[in-house]
Write an enzyme that holds these catalytic residues in place. Structure first.
Site, short mmCIF file in Angstrom:
data_model
loop_
_atom_site.label_atom_id
_atom_site.label_comp_id
_atom_site.label_asym_id
_atom_site.label_seq_id
_atom_site.Cartn_x
_atom_site.Cartn_y
_atom_site.Cartn_z
N SER A 214 0.87 -1.19 0.00
CA SER A 214 0.00 0.00 0.00
C SER A 214 0.90 1.23 0.00
O SER A 214 2.06 1.16 0.40
CB SER A 214 -0.85 0.00 1.27
OG SER A 214 -1.43 1.26 1.47
N TYR A 227 -0.88 -0.17 10.45
CA TYR A 227 -1.08 -0.62 9.06
C TYR A 227 0.15 -0.24 8.22
O TYR A 227 0.66 -1.05 7.44
CB TYR A 227 -2.34 0.05 8.51
CG TYR A 227 -2.68 -0.27 7.07
CD1 TYR A 227 -3.02 -1.56 6.68
CD2 TYR A 227 -2.68 0.74 6.10
CE1 TYR A 227 -3.35 -1.85 5.36
CE2 TYR A 227 -3.01 0.46 4.78
CZ TYR A 227 -3.34 -0.84 4.42
OH TYR A 227 -3.65 -1.11 3.11
#
Ligand code: NAP
Length: 345
Positions: A214, A227
């Site tokens: 990501s 994350y």
């Protein structure tokens, strides 16, 4: 220029005027010529560098033919987290390329629905479903996956499954389950699935492993730190593995998507910069087997290119002050409302 010339000459100490005049007449023009020459070289370097970058971006993301994945790697692809969003779209796209698909996710009903979608669109493609909750990927679950995939000629593994926060939060506000799951679902699933398929790939000296990271894995993402850190693991792990397994013919690739219209991103309307999962998957599957690190969708690559000029401190400050903090405040209010409603019911 003439004004400057006379001015510098007027500053010369008495008796040195002739020397200064000679310097200005003979040495200065050469110095200026050298400076212009060096500027021109630097300018041409950057001009050619950016022309090359644009042309190679167009080639890799628009013109380059995709590999024949079945011939290059094997007949079956495994996709984790394949019942929704990017994972489901990648499973469909791999099926379109003629690969048989092992679908792994946690819900049996959703797995069957995805397998049925594939069968309806690509009747020649075989599917196998395995229900696994990657937040509880214990020895028994690992043995089950190992047993169920051992009969297949696995060519491609897509480690797609991933979770983020319900909404941006300070790390101490996360409950312990979420802290654990950020590691188990994002990182442990990727490492263990890779470990499970590698012996067969090494033995036949071919295979491709695609790990979905990501933007949060390469940029500082305050209020999503758990994350961000988990995705940074995916980035670094994959880059090292690609070098480590080069001699074994196993290609590792980390893909870095930005926003895609999925449940995780909580975005519904697609745009040029935010593709649908199907649009993303087209580019993602076309990139398999090429670069070790890529953001395969052109609109994401363009955003990454622009962000590369912005200093990290500014991006971090912008993310926390202008973006994530506001979403956190709204999320906290909603969470408090739901908790109060649950208490009274
Ligand atoms: N969407 C974006 O904007 C974006 C941006 C950058 C990176 N990514 C990355 O792309 C990947 C896919 O994201 P997405 O947006 O497609 O997510 P998504 O729409 O939430 O889909 C996630 C998939 O993973 C499955 N899953 C979730 N938790 C699981 C668990 N514990 N065990 C087994 N399966 C589980 C889900 O199954 P259920 O349907 O049963 O929940 C679903 O099939 C993730 O790694 C994410 O970090 C996404």
């Amino acid at each position: 220029m003439f004004y400057m010339y006379d001015y510098v000459l007027s500053l010369a100490p008495a008796g040195t005027e002739a020397l200064v005049k000679r310097f200005l007449d003979e040495v200065m023009p050469k110095v200026i010529a050298y400076i212009i020459f060096i500027w021109a070289i630097v300018g041409f370097y950057y001009l050619f560098k950016y022309i090359f970058l644009v042309l190679s971006a167009i080639w890799t993301r628009v013109l380059r033919p995709s590999k024949n994945l079945v011939r290059s790697y094997g007949a079956w692809a495994i996709v984790t987290g394949s019942t929704d969003g990017i994972g489901e779209a990648m499973a469909m796209e791999l099926a379109r390329k003629g690969m048989n698909i092992v679908l792994i996710s946690r819900s049996v009903e959703k797995l069957e629905a995805t397998a049925a979608k594939i069968k309806a669109k690509y009747p020649k493609v075989s599917t196998k479903t395995i229900d696994v909750d990657f937040s509880k990927f214990d020895a028994k679950a690992r043995a089950k996956v190992e047993e169920e995939i051992k009969e297949f000629d696995i060519g491609v593994l897509v480690n797609n499954v991933g979770i983020s926060y319900p909404f941006p939060k300070y790390f101490h506000e996360l409950d312990q389950d979420r802290v654990d799951q950020l590691i188990t679902v994002n990182c442990t699933s990727t490492s263990v699935m890779t470990r499970l398929v590698l012996p067969a790939l090494v033995k036949k000296k071919k295979g491709a492993v695609v790990n979905i990271s990501s933007f949060a894995g390469i940029a500082v993402s305050p209020l999503l730190s758990g994350y961000s850190g988990a995705k940074a693991y995916i980035e670094h792990f994959t880059r090292a593995m690609n070098v480590e397994y080069f001699d074994y013919g196993v290609h590792f690739q980390v893909q870095t998507p930005l926003f895609v219209t999925t449940k995780l991103a909580k975005i519904q309307r697609p745009s040029l910069l935010v593709p649908t999962p199907a649009r993303y998957a087209r580019s993602a599957v076309a990139a398999i087997g090429y670069e070790a690190v890529i953001s395969p969708y052109w609109g994401h690559a363009l955003q990454l290119f622009i962000y590369s000029f912005i200093p990290e401190w500014f991006m971090g400050a912008w993310a926390i002050k202008l973006s994530h903090y506001g979403i956190r405040t709204a999320g906290m209010k909603k969470e408090a409302r739901l908790a109060a409603a649950a208490k009274t019911s």
